[in-house]
Scaffold this active site. Structure first.
Site, PDB file in Angstrom:
ATOM      1  N   HIS A 132      -0.913   2.891 -10.608  1.00 31.13           N
ATOM      2  CA  HIS A 132       0.104   3.438 -10.143  1.00 31.13           C
ATOM      3  C   HIS A 132       1.144   3.195 -11.447  1.00 31.13           C
ATOM      4  O   HIS A 132       1.419   1.869 -12.315  1.00 31.13           O
ATOM      5  CB  HIS A 132       0.903   2.801  -9.144  1.00 31.13           C
ATOM      6  CG  HIS A 132       2.119   2.989  -8.446  1.00 31.13           C
ATOM      7  ND1 HIS A 132       3.430   2.566  -9.177  1.00 31.13           N
ATOM      8  CD2 HIS A 132       2.333   3.787  -7.340  1.00 31.13           C
ATOM      9  CE1 HIS A 132       4.623   3.825  -8.686  1.00 31.13           C
ATOM     10  NE2 HIS A 132       3.948   3.871  -7.866  1.00 31.13           N
ATOM     11  N   ASP A 209      -1.237  -6.141  -8.373  1.00 22.63           N
ATOM     12  CA  ASP A 209      -0.002  -5.478  -7.338  1.00 22.63           C
ATOM     13  C   ASP A 209      -1.108  -5.286  -6.248  1.00 22.63           C
ATOM     14  O   ASP A 209      -2.304  -4.862  -6.406  1.00 22.63           O
ATOM     15  CB  ASP A 209      -0.611  -3.892  -8.254  1.00 22.63           C
ATOM     16  CG  ASP A 209       0.105  -2.748  -7.617  1.00 22.63           C
ATOM     17  OD1 ASP A 209       0.497  -3.103  -6.190  1.00 22.63           O
ATOM     18  OD2 ASP A 209       0.878  -1.776  -8.223  1.00 22.63           O
ATOM     19  N   GLN A 212      -1.072  -2.098  -2.092  1.00 21.07           N
ATOM     20  CA  GLN A 212      -2.348  -1.455  -1.193  1.00 21.07           C
ATOM     21  C   GLN A 212      -2.881  -1.702  -0.361  1.00 21.07           C
ATOM     22  O   GLN A 212      -4.245  -1.923   0.655  1.00 21.07           O
ATOM     23  CB  GLN A 212      -2.592  -0.408  -2.031  1.00 21.07           C
ATOM     24  CG  GLN A 212      -1.437   1.168  -2.035  1.00 21.07           C
ATOM     25  CD  GLN A 212      -1.485   1.500  -1.498  1.00 21.07           C
ATOM     26  OE1 GLN A 212      -1.860   2.010  -0.003  1.00 21.07           O
ATOM     27  NE2 GLN A 212       0.376   2.543  -1.771  1.00 21.07           N
ATOM     28  N   LYS A 235       5.446  -0.528   2.742  1.00 15.08           N
ATOM     29  CA  LYS A 235       3.827   0.145   3.048  1.00 15.08           C
ATOM     30  C   LYS A 235       3.569  -0.827   4.430  1.00 15.08           C
ATOM     31  O   LYS A 235       2.439  -0.267   4.541  1.00 15.08           O
ATOM     32  CB  LYS A 235       3.126  -0.034   1.534  1.00 15.08           C
ATOM     33  CG  LYS A 235       3.862   1.107   0.434  1.00 15.08           C
ATOM     34  CD  LYS A 235       2.825   0.775  -0.355  1.00 15.08           C
ATOM     35  CE  LYS A 235       4.020   1.333  -1.861  1.00 15.08           C
ATOM     36  NZ  LYS A 235       4.151   2.892  -1.261  1.00 15.08           N
ATOM     37  N   CYS A 373       2.463   9.276  -8.622  1.00 19.93           N
ATOM     38  CA  CYS A 373       2.379   7.641  -9.601  1.00 19.93           C
ATOM     39  C   CYS A 373       1.241   7.252 -10.560  1.00 19.93           C
ATOM     40  O   CYS A 373       1.437   5.995 -10.743  1.00 19.93           O
ATOM     41  CB  CYS A 373       2.979   6.598  -9.105  1.00 19.93           C
ATOM     42  SG  CYS A 373       5.018   7.598  -8.630  1.00 19.93           S
TER      43      CYS A 373
END
Ligand code: PMP
Length: 415
Positions: A132, A209, A212, A235, A373
């Site tokens: 991202h 990261d 997700q 999220k 993104c």
């Protein structure tokens, strides 16, 4: 983790779960809503909505500034959220959890406070092609200031990171390595433990990261072996404007503050200011108190369900949706990694992603279209955009059927 399977789990009462999410009952353009944009932001259970509401109705005050009852209640709730987050990701200490507005702020904090002071001309930061922009642009900004460069490890056509290449690129000039745990476009799950092991051997810090990953799988930062782990609350059933950076204590102690202001100081004098200990050193100003109260309720929701049940249901839906999509002539799926979370990017030959998303919306189907993104990833596949259906544990097979019916209608209209 269990392998994807296609039989329907019997213990999972999805209708009962859906009743916890009021928004799922609404209609859009006169059609029942089918919300398949969960990687963008998840819907919120009533317990999260009520926690925020109750906070404002009964406990609202600023944190750490007041000794009155309300101030104490607000501080206890806010700090309680940090405790819950720490346990949720198995941090060794609550003091390793910095509360942020989301992943973007968490990564920027590492960029300016950890990376920038360490970078010199000729150094490099390693990231990957599937990231991202939040895990690319902050590195470019600090690289430009310091004379360092940003390198990107490649992926293959299936959307899997070429791990040997990533490891090969961990050369001595790399001062920080970065990787997404799960791709927001492809759903690919990256082998973070293996990458962390290789980084450790070379004395390179690793930032993951986790945006997700946390909505779908249990995360144990100690077992992963990384140095930094960034998450975003909206999220994972929580309010927007919440998130966290987990970092090893030794890093937090060596990092200068990024934002200055109230809440993060020990003593301020014009002759020199001293700072609070982590985590407060990195939390200048009034935080999103109510948001974190909601995030604590979101964590409780996940804990009440358990990731085993979530994972089984989601993997079943992913397998089913993939199978149904593969039946559509001219449909190309991007991202066919062996291990995936429930995100499916695709395109239909001859149709624009945005036209399709607009026509699907008219039938009540919410999917995302665009570059997500992730420009470098779009460049890799040679497409400007994709459609993305991203699932959550509250989605159903019937919704996937409705999505496929709508998609076939759209296909007819556009062909
Ligand atoms: N990383 C990934 C993989 C994401 O999917 C997102 C959100 N789309 C972000 C970072 C940024 O998260 P936020 O906007 O909540 O800071």
């Amino acid at each position: 983790m269990t392998a994807p399977h296609t039989s329907t789990p019997t213990v999972f009462d999805v209708q009962r779960i859906r009743a916890d999410f009021p928004l799922l009952a609404r209609s859009v353009h006169g059609k029942p809503l089918v919300y398949l944009d969960n990687a963008n932001t998840s819907q919120k259970p009533v317990s999260v909505i009520e926690a925020v509401n109750t906070h404002y109705r009964e406990h609202n005050a600023n944190v750490s500034r007041a000794v009155h009852q309300l101030g104490e209640e607000a501080t206890a709730a806010y700090e309680g959220s940090r405790d819950k987050l720490a346990r949720f990701i198995n941090a060794t200490s609550r003091n390793e959890v910095i509360l942020t507005s989301g992943t973007t702020q968490a990564i920027n904090l590492v960029a300016y406070s950890y990376a920038l002071p360490r970078l010199k001309p000729g150094d490099a930061i390693l990231t990957t092609v599937m990231e991202h922009h939040a895990n690319i642009v902050p590195w470019q900004l600090v690289a430009a200031r310091s004379g360092a460069t940003v390198k990107a490890a490649p992926i293959d056509e299936r959307g899997e990171l070429i791990v040997e290449k990533y490891i090969e690129m961990l050369t001595p000039e790399v001062k920080l390595a970065c990787v997404t745990h799960v791709s927001n476009v492809l759903g690919t799950v990256n082998p973070v433990r293996e990458i962390a092991r290789e980084c450790k051997k070379r004395g390179i810090a690793l930032l993951v990261d986790g945006s997700q990953a946390v909505p779908h799988r249990p995360v144990d930062v100690q077992a992963l072996g990384c140095d930094f782990y960034a998450i975003t609350g909206h999220k994972m059933l929580g309010p927007t404007g919440t998130g966290a950076l987990w970092a090893k204590r030794e890093h937090l102690e060596s990092m200068p503050p990024f934002f200055g202001g109230g809440e993060m100081i020990r003593e301020v004098r014009f002759s020199g200011t001293t700072f609070a200990a982590p985590p407060h050193k990195f939390e200048a100003g009034t935080p999103n108190i109510a948001g974190f109260v909601g995030l604590a309720a979101a964590i409780e929701y996940y804990q009440s369900m358990g990731f085993e049940a979530i994972h089984a249901w989601e993997q079943n839906l992913l397998a089913y949706a993939t199978e149904r999509l593969r039946e559509i002539p001219g449909l190309r799926i991007f991202g066919e990694a062996k291990e995936k979370e429930p995100v499916i990017s695709f395109l239909l030959e001859g149709a624009q992603a945005t036209d399709m998303a607009t026509l699907l919306d008219l039938q009540g189907i919410a999917v995302r279209s665009g570059h997500h993104c992730a420009h470098p990833l779009m460049q890799f596949y040679g497409v400007p955009a994709t459609l993305r259906a991203s699932l959550a544990f509250y989605n159903t097979r019937e919704e996937i059927d409705a999505f496929i019916v709508a998609l076939l209608k759209v296909r007819k209209l556009l062909m």
